[in-house]
Write a protein that holds these residues in place. Structure first.
Motif, mmCIF file in Angstrom:
data_model
loop_
_atom_site.group_PDB
_atom_site.id
_atom_site.type_symbol
_atom_site.label_atom_id
_atom_site.label_comp_id
_atom_site.label_asym_id
_atom_site.label_seq_id
_atom_site.Cartn_x
_atom_site.Cartn_y
_atom_site.Cartn_z
ATOM 1 N N PRO A 82 0.798 -1.230 0.000
ATOM 2 C CA PRO A 82 0.000 0.000 0.000
ATOM 3 C C PRO A 82 0.833 1.284 0.000
ATOM 4 N N SER A 83 2.068 1.239 0.471
ATOM 5 C CA SER A 83 2.917 2.433 0.484
ATOM 6 C C SER A 83 3.783 2.556 -0.760
ATOM 7 N N ALA A 84 3.842 1.544 -1.584
ATOM 8 C CA ALA A 84 4.771 1.514 -2.721
ATOM 9 C C ALA A 84 4.622 2.717 -3.639
ATOM 10 N N ALA A 85 3.408 3.115 -3.932
ATOM 11 C CA ALA A 85 3.182 4.217 -4.874
ATOM 12 C C ALA A 85 3.569 5.580 -4.297
ATOM 13 N N THR A 86 3.777 5.665 -2.988
ATOM 14 C CA THR A 86 4.082 6.959 -2.363
ATOM 15 C C THR A 86 5.573 7.170 -2.130
ATOM 16 N N LEU A 87 6.398 6.192 -2.439
ATOM 17 C CA LEU A 87 7.817 6.271 -2.116
ATOM 18 C C LEU A 87 8.574 7.184 -3.072
ATOM 19 N N THR A 88 9.502 7.957 -2.489
ATOM 20 C CA THR A 88 10.355 8.828 -3.290
ATOM 21 C C THR A 88 11.798 8.686 -2.811
ATOM 22 N N ASP A 89 12.734 9.041 -3.685
ATOM 23 C CA ASP A 89 14.138 9.011 -3.291
ATOM 24 C C ASP A 89 14.496 10.331 -2.618
ATOM 25 N N ASN A 90 15.774 10.550 -2.361
ATOM 26 C CA ASN A 90 16.181 11.759 -1.642
ATOM 27 C C ASN A 90 16.041 13.033 -2.468
ATOM 28 N N LYS A 91 15.651 12.903 -3.739
ATOM 29 C CA LYS A 91 15.374 14.079 -4.579
ATOM 30 C C LYS A 91 13.880 14.205 -4.861
ATOM 31 N N ASP A 92 13.083 13.484 -4.092
ATOM 32 C CA ASP A 92 11.626 13.458 -4.230
ATOM 33 C C ASP A 92 11.151 12.909 -5.570
ATOM 34 N N LEU A 93 11.956 12.095 -6.187
ATOM 35 C CA LEU A 93 11.554 11.411 -7.421
ATOM 36 C C LEU A 93 10.931 10.072 -7.046
ATOM 37 N N PRO A 94 9.914 9.640 -7.751
ATOM 38 C CA PRO A 94 9.291 8.351 -7.434
ATOM 39 C C PRO A 94 10.323 7.213 -7.499
ATOM 40 N N ILE A 95 10.202 6.297 -6.585
ATOM 41 C CA ILE A 95 11.103 5.141 -6.540
ATOM 42 C C ILE A 95 10.284 3.915 -6.168
#
Length: 182
Positions: A82-95
């Protein structure tokens, strides 16, 4: 640099000699002044891998539930939690989280020791935290054993798991919201 990073544009640099890779790292460090004053940290101590047993795999499964790994990696390890789609890297890019069900190597290596290091150190620049303060070394090995059952590889962990599940599947509760992992 030697292993590269799976699911990124960073390839393996195996064609370079060990010395060439070390020289390249030294050169790259000249791009940032922090490397002039930054002190080396204490190397992570990796204890010997615990013995593979069905109990270690089951305990790893319980930890996968308890530590909320499923929220990112999904109940079956498909990177669809459920959290997968909300994850971002340290530059706020989707990951995307690592997909255990299709991956044959981890983002930072291929061995059980490599996966152990990921739990205990986290992955800088990603949402993957360090669990060094939350799990004991033996528990990290149990989690490694369970995660190896999710991969599409012929591993000792997968063989043990398949044999056990064949006669005990009814004993398992689903992983996910409200689940216990066992």
């Amino acid at each position: 640099m030697t292993r590269g990073f799976v699911t990124t544009n960073m390839p393996q640099w195996l064609p370079l000699t060990r010395q060439n890779r070390a020289d390249l790292v030294a050169y790259i460090k000249t791009f940032s002044p922090k490397w002039k004053t930054l002190k080396l940290g204490t190397p992570i101590s990796i204890p010997p891998e615990s013995r593979l047993t069905i109990e270690s795999v089951l305990h790893g499964r319980e930890l996968y539930q308890k530590m909320d790994c499923w929220k990112c990696h999904g109940a079956q390890g498909h990177a669809d939690g459920p959290s997968a789609a909300t994850l971002t890297d340290n530059k706020d890019l989707p990951i995307r989280p690592y997909d255990f069900a299709t991956g044959s190597r981890f983002m930072c290596g291929v061995t059980n020791r490599d996966l152990y290091k990921v739990f205990m150190t986290g992955l800088d620049g990603t949402p993957m935290p360090s669990f060094a303060d939350n799990i004991k070394p033996a528990e990290a090995w149990d989690l490694v054993h369970f995660l190896r059952t999710m991969q599409p590889l012929s591993t000792p962990e997968a063989a043990l798991w398949k044999a056990w599940v064949a006669s005990h599947a009814a004993e398992l509760k689903p992983i996910g919201p409200g689940g216990s992992g066992r």
